[in-house]
Scaffold this motif. Sequence first.
Motif, PDB file in Angstrom:
ATOM      1  N   VAL A  22      22.851 -50.528 -26.587  1.00  0.00           N
ATOM      2  CA  VAL A  22      22.087 -51.016 -27.746  1.00  0.00           C
ATOM      3  C   VAL A  22      20.916 -51.865 -27.266  1.00  0.00           C
ATOM      4  N   ALA A  45      23.781 -45.652 -29.813  1.00  0.00           N
ATOM      5  CA  ALA A  45      23.051 -46.918 -29.735  1.00  0.00           C
ATOM      6  C   ALA A  45      22.085 -47.056 -30.902  1.00  0.00           C
ATOM      7  N   GLN A  46      21.476 -45.933 -31.296  1.00  0.00           N
ATOM      8  CA  GLN A  46      20.499 -45.967 -32.376  1.00  0.00           C
ATOM      9  C   GLN A  46      21.156 -46.368 -33.697  1.00  0.00           C
ATOM     10  N   TRP A  84      18.360 -49.729 -25.903  1.00  0.00           N
ATOM     11  CA  TRP A  84      17.611 -49.037 -26.949  1.00  0.00           C
ATOM     12  C   TRP A  84      16.465 -49.928 -27.457  1.00  0.00           C
ATOM     13  N   TYR A 142      23.832 -48.265 -34.084  1.00  0.00           N
ATOM     14  CA  TYR A 142      24.107 -49.713 -34.081  1.00  0.00           C
ATOM     15  C   TYR A 142      22.825 -50.522 -34.179  1.00  0.00           C
ATOM     16  N   ALA A 143      21.795 -50.056 -33.511  1.00  0.00           N
ATOM     17  CA  ALA A 143      20.511 -50.766 -33.578  1.00  0.00           C
ATOM     18  C   ALA A 143      20.008 -50.789 -35.016  1.00  0.00           C
TER      19      ALA A 143
END
Lengths: 246, 400
Positions: free
Chosen positions: A4, A191-192, A7, A194-195
């Motif tokens: 994350v 990761a995207q 990212w 969660y970001a």
Amino acid sequence: MDSVVNWFLDPLNWQGSAGIPNRLFEHVSLSGAALLVAALIGLPIGLFIGHTGRFATAVINIANIGRAIPSYAVLVIILPVSLQISPEYGLNVIPTFLAMTLLAIPPILVTTYAGIREVDRDLVEAARGMGLREPQILGRLEIPLATPVIVGGFRTATLQVIATATIGAVVGGGGLGRFIVDGFSNPSLPAQLYAGVILVAGLAIGLDIVLALIQRRITPRALRGPLDRWAGPAEQASPADSPGMG
Amino acid sequence: MESSAGRAATVEFDQVSKRYGGSAKAGTPAAVNDLSLSIPAGRICVLVGPSGCGKTTSLKMVNRLIEPTSGRILLDGVDAAGRELTELRRGIGYVIQQTGLFPHQTVVENVGTVPRLLGWSGARIRERSEELLGLVGLDPAKYSRRFPSQLSGGERQRVGVARALAADPPIMLMDEPFGAVDPIVRERLQDEFLRLQEELAKTILFVTHDIDEAIKMGDLVAVFEIGGKVAQFGTPAELLASPASDFVARFVGTDRGLKRLALSRVADLTLHAAPTAVVGSDAGEARRRGLAASFQFVLLTDPANRPLGWIDAATLPESGPLTEALANPTSPFVNKRTTLKDALSLLLDSDVQVGIVTDRTGAVQGLVTVDMIAERMREGHIAPAYLVDAPPGAPADPAE
């Protein structure tokens, strides 16, 4: 967790129409527009039913029913109609905007009404008895005194709208929801996802703090927080005889 | 809306009724029933009665917060119903129990409410507000910038009165204005307000449920009974001396004799001369004078005629100067403004049942006794009107 962070550190995610700044702009502008329209509808109605007491029960009940309808359902219901009206914006912008607006009206309207009603009726009658006209009673007495409550309604509406704006991505719209929906549908991009969640939550919390400061700022001085902080030398006013003052 | 000080207007209720919930229905109980009252300019008229008797409704019909179902209310002979609503209200001072001060505005802003509505200049509003604060006993320098939450209950009531007076209205409506403060503060506010009214001479309608307050504040008192009817309208003295009905008699209380005492002051009595003797004068002469009188006490005074205490003449030496040590300083003191009720209370409370009446400088003016007060009451006695038509066999009224 590292992914994350990575990212966020990837410069590619900060550029172009799919970058964070543009998505943030889309998210905020759409939310802002929805809030503005909701305020233009909810505030006057709330002030009117709050001041006059007329139609209050009916209006509040309708508003509460509006609260109960899921935004996602609104989106789907509106979609076929809006596509007919505008092929260009009908798919994502209009349905999302309408769903958010409908979501924002009830908290604004209901708290505006409640804030005005909470103003001590004796105070209002005293004002009327002294010869203030109805708009003057509203503008000089009821609105200033109801301000903290009304802004509180705006805070609720803002949080809900910011959170709901993410669903626009489901029907192909922009905004920060894009990251969540795309991250969800593409297992290679966790990761995207969660970001996206972090960005939406951060935006909501940040705006809430800003609104809290504004709320405090525009609350009449005498109604703010503990009085002893700015009161002069130890006041004789006993707490016991304060509440009646509204 | 320029106005001169001390302006007042007459207020007249002409067969005013107020019914709620479908006035057409004959069975609806009236909040106010066929009220006719005429209040002369510059007087305080108290509307008093139990809860739900229509006294507040009557008050609110004057500034048309409530519109009468029938009848007219004339202010200086002009029907209030025909006047523009806000113009009418801005010309009538309005004070309510919780004062109705705007909590988000300072004291000076609150007081300036009506002048601001009338479009006065900022400087004039400020000047007037400060003048009024001074008038109600609040130092403008200290209080102007405060908020209502920073005031005590009594201070708020003063600000409420100042606000009502701001545009110098000829009429004031006061709805239990001193109801929310403790008895000590209430009494002080009442006294101060009466003093203020001596200068202002406004026409005041004053609502209270407290008969003592009504008797104290009213030039005229209208006693309301349930059903919105006036049971009696008259001066406090008339009310106490001759209650028009059993209801009024009960409402004014069985202690109405004592209450009447509160309406008279020591100044109304013919005082006994005091047997005084100046300190340092001859004790033998004072002794002889004391023993010769029916009342064998001598009142020792200083050279300025201020009392030092009583001396029993029998205990005085045959010769030598009178000294302060001989005098017993315990004695009730009253002045000419003391009410007979307070004077009687002081006398009953004291070992020495003779009150010394002093003037402003403390000099002796005379004496007052319980007997004098009782005598005064007997002179003023009038039989209650509702006993006059008593059936045969009832005790005959000596006044008839």
